[in-house]
Design a protein around this motif. Structure first.
Motif, PDB file in Angstrom:
ATOM      1  N   THR A 133       0.821  -1.215   0.000  1.00  0.00           N
ATOM      2  CA  THR A 133       0.000   0.000   0.000  1.00  0.00           C
ATOM      3  C   THR A 133       0.855   1.265   0.000  1.00  0.00           C
ATOM      4  N   VAL A 134       0.201   2.368  -0.305  1.00  0.00           N
ATOM      5  CA  VAL A 134       0.844   3.682  -0.225  1.00  0.00           C
ATOM      6  C   VAL A 134       1.364   3.903   1.194  1.00  0.00           C
ATOM      7  N   GLY A 135       0.565   3.544   2.202  1.00  0.00           N
ATOM      8  CA  GLY A 135       0.961   3.716   3.598  1.00  0.00           C
ATOM      9  C   GLY A 135       2.172   2.883   3.979  1.00  0.00           C
ATOM     10  N   ALA A 136       2.247   1.671   3.458  1.00  0.00           N
ATOM     11  CA  ALA A 136       3.396   0.806   3.752  1.00  0.00           C
ATOM     12  C   ALA A 136       4.676   1.410   3.173  1.00  0.00           C
ATOM     13  N   ILE A 137       4.568   1.981   1.988  1.00  0.00           N
ATOM     14  CA  ILE A 137       5.729   2.639   1.373  1.00  0.00           C
ATOM     15  C   ILE A 137       6.117   3.869   2.192  1.00  0.00           C
ATOM     16  N   LEU A 138       5.118   4.660   2.577  1.00  0.00           N
ATOM     17  CA  LEU A 138       5.384   5.840   3.396  1.00  0.00           C
ATOM     18  C   LEU A 138       6.035   5.437   4.722  1.00  0.00           C
ATOM     19  N   ASN A 139       5.540   4.372   5.310  1.00  0.00           N
ATOM     20  CA  ASN A 139       6.105   3.874   6.559  1.00  0.00           C
ATOM     21  C   ASN A 139       7.560   3.450   6.373  1.00  0.00           C
ATOM     22  N   PHE A 140       7.895   2.839   5.242  1.00  0.00           N
ATOM     23  CA  PHE A 140       9.272   2.453   4.957  1.00  0.00           C
ATOM     24  C   PHE A 140      10.196   3.675   4.955  1.00  0.00           C
ATOM     25  N   THR A 141       9.678   4.817   4.480  1.00  0.00           N
ATOM     26  CA  THR A 141      10.540   6.007   4.403  1.00  0.00           C
ATOM     27  C   THR A 141      11.020   6.443   5.788  1.00  0.00           C
ATOM     28  N   LEU A 142      10.298   6.043   6.843  1.00  0.00           N
ATOM     29  CA  LEU A 142      10.744   6.353   8.203  1.00  0.00           C
ATOM     30  C   LEU A 142      12.018   5.580   8.539  1.00  0.00           C
ATOM     31  N   TYR A 143      12.055   4.320   8.152  1.00  0.00           N
ATOM     32  CA  TYR A 143      13.266   3.512   8.346  1.00  0.00           C
ATOM     33  C   TYR A 143      14.422   4.143   7.562  1.00  0.00           C
ATOM     34  N   HIS A 144      14.155   4.470   6.308  1.00  0.00           N
ATOM     35  CA  HIS A 144      15.168   5.071   5.444  1.00  0.00           C
ATOM     36  C   HIS A 144      15.712   6.358   6.069  1.00  0.00           C
ATOM     37  N   GLU A 145      14.811   7.185   6.562  1.00  0.00           N
ATOM     38  CA  GLU A 145      15.221   8.450   7.177  1.00  0.00           C
ATOM     39  C   GLU A 145      16.067   8.193   8.423  1.00  0.00           C
ATOM     40  N   GLY A 146      15.687   7.200   9.213  1.00  0.00           N
ATOM     41  CA  GLY A 146      16.456   6.874  10.407  1.00  0.00           C
ATOM     42  C   GLY A 146      17.877   6.440  10.096  1.00  0.00           C
ATOM     43  N   VAL A 147      18.036   5.663   9.044  1.00  0.00           N
ATOM     44  CA  VAL A 147      19.377   5.225   8.621  1.00  0.00           C
ATOM     45  C   VAL A 147      20.229   6.455   8.298  1.00  0.00           C
ATOM     46  N   HIS A 148      19.666   7.372   7.515  1.00  0.00           N
ATOM     47  CA  HIS A 148      20.437   8.548   7.101  1.00  0.00           C
ATOM     48  C   HIS A 148      20.639   9.544   8.237  1.00  0.00           C
ATOM     49  N   THR A 149      19.714   9.585   9.178  1.00  0.00           N
ATOM     50  CA  THR A 149      19.900  10.431  10.355  1.00  0.00           C
ATOM     51  C   THR A 149      21.062   9.903  11.197  1.00  0.00           C
ATOM     52  N   GLY A 150      21.158   8.597  11.313  1.00  0.00           N
ATOM     53  CA  GLY A 150      22.298   7.995  12.017  1.00  0.00           C
ATOM     54  C   GLY A 150      23.617   8.335  11.341  1.00  0.00           C
ATOM     55  N   THR A 151      23.618   8.302  10.024  1.00  0.00           N
ATOM     56  CA  THR A 151      24.825   8.672   9.268  1.00  0.00           C
ATOM     57  C   THR A 151      25.176  10.137   9.528  1.00  0.00           C
ATOM     58  N   MET A 152      24.158  10.998   9.540  1.00  0.00           N
ATOM     59  CA  MET A 152      24.427  12.416   9.792  1.00  0.00           C
ATOM     60  C   MET A 152      24.968  12.641  11.207  1.00  0.00           C
ATOM     61  N   LYS A 153      24.484  11.888  12.169  1.00  0.00           N
ATOM     62  CA  LYS A 153      25.010  12.003  13.540  1.00  0.00           C
ATOM     63  C   LYS A 153      26.503  11.655  13.554  1.00  0.00           C
ATOM     64  N   ALA A 154      26.848  10.593  12.866  1.00  0.00           N
ATOM     65  CA  ALA A 154      28.250  10.186  12.782  1.00  0.00           C
ATOM     66  C   ALA A 154      29.081  11.235  12.045  1.00  0.00           C
ATOM     67  N   LEU A 155      28.544  11.772  10.956  1.00  0.00           N
ATOM     68  CA  LEU A 155      29.247  12.820  10.214  1.00  0.00           C
ATOM     69  C   LEU A 155      29.419  14.078  11.061  1.00  0.00           C
ATOM     70  N   LYS A 156      28.397  14.437  11.793  1.00  0.00           N
ATOM     71  CA  LYS A 156      28.452  15.616  12.653  1.00  0.00           C
ATOM     72  C   LYS A 156      29.576  15.469  13.681  1.00  0.00           C
ATOM     73  N   ALA A 157      29.639  14.307  14.310  1.00  0.00           N
ATOM     74  CA  ALA A 157      30.676  14.048  15.314  1.00  0.00           C
ATOM     75  C   ALA A 157      32.065  14.080  14.664  1.00  0.00           C
ATOM     76  N   LYS A 158      32.190  13.469  13.520  1.00  0.00           N
ATOM     77  CA  LYS A 158      33.479  13.360  12.840  1.00  0.00           C
ATOM     78  C   LYS A 158      33.946  14.721  12.312  1.00  0.00           C
ATOM     79  N   THR A 159      33.025  15.535  11.797  1.00  0.00           N
ATOM     80  CA  THR A 159      33.401  16.814  11.209  1.00  0.00           C
ATOM     81  C   THR A 159      33.574  17.909  12.248  1.00  0.00           C
ATOM     82  N   ALA A 160      33.167  17.664  13.477  1.00  0.00           N
ATOM     83  CA  ALA A 160      33.337  18.639  14.555  1.00  0.00           C
ATOM     84  C   ALA A 160      34.743  18.568  15.145  1.00  0.00           C
ATOM     85  N   GLU A 161      35.463  17.499  14.784  1.00  0.00           N
ATOM     86  CA  GLU A 161      36.817  17.295  15.356  1.00  0.00           C
ATOM     87  C   GLU A 161      37.775  18.381  14.901  1.00  0.00           C
TER      88      GLU A 161
END
Length: 161
Positions: A133-161
């Motif tokens: 369904t459209v909702g299932a796809i939309l729900n998947f985007t939350l997982y996708h966003e979480g993965v990339h948010t985790g990457t940004m957290k790591a990048l933020k920590a690394k680039t603040a050095e």
């Protein structure tokens, strides 16, 4: 019909609440990030904070448009810069500022809700990970966003050095 009318209304509202919650967490991740940090790409990372922000925006819109079959527009410049397979090393010309990216991301949840309200139980228009369904796809985007948010957290920590 995937679900009975009425029984999924609460689920739809919960999905939109989750989208808002996840998006607030994503935007909180870039608090205190400066323009210089946005484009640093430390060894071991395939992209930058700026790319991840734009990518979250583009993928959420694109999955709903392509596989959900819904008329969600994404600026063509954003597709060129942030679609899967793109990378900052290939960018030419101007890129969106942090403020512009944040504004797009802040506005996206309400635009999606406005466009998709009452349609999340509709059958997907295309096959994406066998999500029905459209909702299932939309729900998947939350997982996708979480993965990339985790990457940004790591990048933020690394680039603040």
């Amino acid at each position: 019909m995937i679900g009975k009318k009425g029984e999924d209304d609460m689920n739809e509202e919960q999905i939109f609440q989750q989208i808002n919650l996840v998006r607030k967490a994503t935007l909180k991740t870039v608090d205190g990030v400066n323009e210089d940090q946005l484009d640093k790409q430390p060894e071991g990372f395939s992209n930058t904070i700026r790319w991840n922000l734009g990518h979250i925006y583009v993928v959420q819109n694109s999955l709903i448009a392509k596989y959900g079959g819904k008329p969600i527009e994404t600026p063509s410049r954003y597709l060129e810069l942030f679609a899967p397979g793109t990378k900052p090393a290939d960018w030419q010309g101007d890129v969106p500022s942090l403020d512009e990216l944040k504004q797009k991301l802040e506005e996206q949840p309400s635009k999606l809700k406005e466009e998709l309200n009452g349609q999340l139980n509709e059958e997907a228009a295309g096959d994406f990970l066998s999500l029905p369904t459209v909702g299932a796809i939309l729900n998947f985007t939350l997982y996708h966003e979480g993965v990339h948010t985790g990457t940004m957290k790591a990048l933020k920590a690394k680039t603040a050095e």
